[in-house]
Design a protein around this motif. Structure first.
Motif, PDB file in Angstrom:
ATOM      1  N   LEU A 143      27.507-101.291 -10.742  1.00  0.00           N
ATOM      2  CA  LEU A 143      28.776-100.775  -9.940  1.00  0.00           C
ATOM      3  C   LEU A 143      30.135-101.306 -10.533  1.00  0.00           C
ATOM      4  N   LYS A 144      29.751-102.334 -11.531  1.00  0.00           N
ATOM      5  CA  LYS A 144      30.862-102.851 -12.237  1.00  0.00           C
ATOM      6  C   LYS A 144      30.765-103.034 -13.576  1.00  0.00           C
ATOM      7  N   PRO A 145      30.568-101.843 -14.333  1.00  0.00           N
ATOM      8  CA  PRO A 145      30.490-101.931 -15.820  1.00  0.00           C
ATOM      9  C   PRO A 145      31.626-102.314 -16.631  1.00  0.00           C
ATOM     10  N   GLY A 146      31.144-102.675 -17.792  1.00  0.00           N
ATOM     11  CA  GLY A 146      32.233-103.192 -18.651  1.00  0.00           C
ATOM     12  C   GLY A 146      32.964-102.103 -19.221  1.00  0.00           C
ATOM     13  N   GLU A 147      33.920-102.375 -20.426  1.00  0.00           N
ATOM     14  CA  GLU A 147      34.473-101.298 -21.206  1.00  0.00           C
ATOM     15  C   GLU A 147      33.321-100.258 -21.533  1.00  0.00           C
ATOM     16  N   LYS A 148      32.228-100.472 -22.153  1.00  0.00           N
ATOM     17  CA  LYS A 148      31.207 -99.667 -22.773  1.00  0.00           C
ATOM     18  C   LYS A 148      30.268 -99.185 -21.631  1.00  0.00           C
ATOM     19  N   GLY A 149      30.355 -99.924 -20.681  1.00  0.00           N
ATOM     20  CA  GLY A 149      29.353 -99.291 -19.692  1.00  0.00           C
ATOM     21  C   GLY A 149      28.349-100.048 -19.510  1.00  0.00           C
ATOM     22  N   GLU A 150      27.430 -99.779 -18.601  1.00  0.00           N
ATOM     23  CA  GLU A 150      26.214-100.516 -18.162  1.00  0.00           C
ATOM     24  C   GLU A 150      25.031 -99.535 -18.248  1.00  0.00           C
ATOM     25  N   SER A 151      23.950 -99.898 -18.682  1.00  0.00           N
ATOM     26  CA  SER A 151      22.605 -99.182 -18.520  1.00  0.00           C
ATOM     27  C   SER A 151      21.565 -99.928 -18.142  1.00  0.00           C
ATOM     28  N   ALA A 152      20.466 -99.631 -17.488  1.00  0.00           N
ATOM     29  CA  ALA A 152      19.396-100.199 -17.211  1.00  0.00           C
ATOM     30  C   ALA A 152      18.334 -99.184 -16.351  1.00  0.00           C
ATOM     31  N   PHE A 153      17.111-100.095 -16.404  1.00  0.00           N
ATOM     32  CA  PHE A 153      15.739 -99.274 -15.847  1.00  0.00           C
ATOM     33  C   PHE A 153      15.674 -99.635 -14.538  1.00  0.00           C
ATOM     34  N   ILE A 154      15.396 -98.989 -13.588  1.00  0.00           N
ATOM     35  CA  ILE A 154      14.838 -99.674 -12.245  1.00  0.00           C
ATOM     36  C   ILE A 154      13.620 -99.009 -11.638  1.00  0.00           C
ATOM     37  N   MET A 155      12.903 -99.577 -10.857  1.00  0.00           N
ATOM     38  CA  MET A 155      11.739 -99.032 -10.266  1.00  0.00           C
ATOM     39  C   MET A 155      11.855 -98.503  -8.970  1.00  0.00           C
ATOM     40  N   VAL A 156      11.680 -97.528  -8.464  1.00  0.00           N
ATOM     41  CA  VAL A 156      11.781 -97.090  -7.234  1.00  0.00           C
ATOM     42  C   VAL A 156      10.446 -96.470  -6.828  1.00  0.00           C
ATOM     43  N   ASN A 157       9.683 -97.001  -5.829  1.00  0.00           N
ATOM     44  CA  ASN A 157       8.654 -96.704  -5.534  1.00  0.00           C
ATOM     45  C   ASN A 157       7.513 -96.442  -6.644  1.00  0.00           C
ATOM     46  N   GLY A 158       7.599 -97.460  -7.562  1.00  0.00           N
ATOM     47  CA  GLY A 158       6.724 -97.400  -8.580  1.00  0.00           C
ATOM     48  C   GLY A 158       7.024 -96.553  -9.653  1.00  0.00           C
ATOM     49  N   ALA A 159       7.994 -95.728  -9.638  1.00  0.00           N
ATOM     50  CA  ALA A 159       8.474 -94.795 -10.719  1.00  0.00           C
ATOM     51  C   ALA A 159       9.467 -95.118 -11.290  1.00  0.00           C
ATOM     52  N   PRO A 160       9.765 -95.304 -12.855  1.00  0.00           N
ATOM     53  CA  PRO A 160      10.853 -95.950 -13.434  1.00  0.00           C
ATOM     54  C   PRO A 160      11.945 -94.774 -13.471  1.00  0.00           C
ATOM     55  N   ILE A 161      13.089 -95.539 -13.446  1.00  0.00           N
ATOM     56  CA  ILE A 161      14.375 -94.516 -13.319  1.00  0.00           C
ATOM     57  C   ILE A 161      15.361 -94.958 -14.532  1.00  0.00           C
ATOM     58  N   MET A 162      15.867 -94.223 -15.281  1.00  0.00           N
ATOM     59  CA  MET A 162      17.080 -94.929 -16.378  1.00  0.00           C
ATOM     60  C   MET A 162      18.248 -94.769 -15.325  1.00  0.00           C
ATOM     61  N   ARG A 164      39.387 -94.692 -11.720  1.00  0.00           N
ATOM     62  CA  ARG A 164      39.353 -93.859 -10.396  1.00  0.00           C
ATOM     63  C   ARG A 164      37.987 -94.119  -9.879  1.00  0.00           C
ATOM     64  N   GLY A 165      37.192 -95.147 -10.506  1.00  0.00           N
ATOM     65  CA  GLY A 165      35.847 -95.078  -9.827  1.00  0.00           C
ATOM     66  C   GLY A 165      34.879 -95.401 -10.704  1.00  0.00           C
ATOM     67  N   VAL A 166      33.430 -95.135 -10.207  1.00  0.00           N
ATOM     68  CA  VAL A 166      32.369 -95.388 -11.197  1.00  0.00           C
ATOM     69  C   VAL A 166      31.777 -94.188 -11.202  1.00  0.00           C
ATOM     70  N   LEU A 167      31.276 -93.791 -12.314  1.00  0.00           N
ATOM     71  CA  LEU A 167      30.331 -92.558 -12.483  1.00  0.00           C
ATOM     72  C   LEU A 167      28.835 -93.412 -12.729  1.00  0.00           C
ATOM     73  N   LEU A 168      27.985 -93.192 -11.633  1.00  0.00           N
ATOM     74  CA  LEU A 168      26.570 -93.823 -12.081  1.00  0.00           C
ATOM     75  C   LEU A 168      25.409 -92.570 -11.957  1.00  0.00           C
ATOM     76  N   MET A 169      24.884 -92.545 -13.082  1.00  0.00           N
ATOM     77  CA  MET A 169      23.926 -91.413 -13.276  1.00  0.00           C
ATOM     78  C   MET A 169      22.424 -91.988 -13.360  1.00  0.00           C
TER      79      MET A 169
END
Length: 182
Positions: free
Chosen positions: A8-27, A43-48
């Motif tokens: 939610l607070k990415p740096g200048e170049k943005g942030e990326s990671a993997f998360i697990m939701v109910n055992g399923a990986p999400i980029m 103007r905010g943060v774009l989260l995809m």
């Protein structure tokens, strides 16, 4: 799902990671919303995010022309193949590559979540094209060397016959005639 503050607070170049939701990986990826020239206030943060299900992995495999597999490390029962591969990783070693015979090779890397915890093992299988080319090149040079040695042997036999054996036969014949006439 609780999204980490780093996303939610990415740096200048943005942030990326993997998360697990109910055992399923999400980029996941996030970036500040700013003007095209990167000026002005955010103007905010774009989260995809993109679910890494089997369909998506197959799509990536088709695009890259490489067989790709993802193994979750958060399961209670880790696949024995994965357990074997995990022993090859350390803090200094981020990748592991091993041949799967003379035709294919596999590369492995660990994918981490936003807290830098290892949550996925990525396996990519590729044809051993360079190995095949190297093997063909060695065979090519061996055949050429064999041909050159064979040609040199025939040339040596021919030269031996013409230079030494012909003269020796001629002298032997002369000696035989001398012996008969004496």
């Amino acid at each position: 799902v609780i999204i980490n503050k780093k996303l939610l607070k990415p740096g200048e170049k943005g942030e990326s990671a993997f998360i697990m939701v109910n055992g399923a990986p999400i980029m996941m990826a996030s970036r500040f919303v700013v003007k095209s020239d990167m000026s002005g206030p955010s103007r905010g943060v774009l989260l995809m995010g993109k679910l890494l299900n089997q369909h998506e992995i197959d799509r990536i495999s088709k695009i890259t022309k490489l067989s790709s597999y993802i193994f979750p490390l958060t399961d209670n029962e880790i696949n024995p193949e994965v357990r074997e591969i995990l022993h090859h990783f350390s803090d200094d070693r981020q990748f592991f590559v091993t041949p799967l015979g003379s035709e294919r090779i596999a590369g492995y890397t660990l994918l981490k979540n936003i807290e830098q915890e290892k949550i996925l093992l990525l396996k990519v299988v590729s044809e051993r094209e360079i190995y095949k080319i190297g093997k063909a090149t060695v065979n090519y040079y061996l055949m050429w060397h064999f041909g050159i040695v064979l040609a040199l042997v025939f040339l040596l036999i021919y030269a031996l016959d013409k230079i030494i054996l012909t003269r020796l036969t001629r002298h032997t014949n002369k000696l035989n005639r001398l012996r008969e006439t004496s």
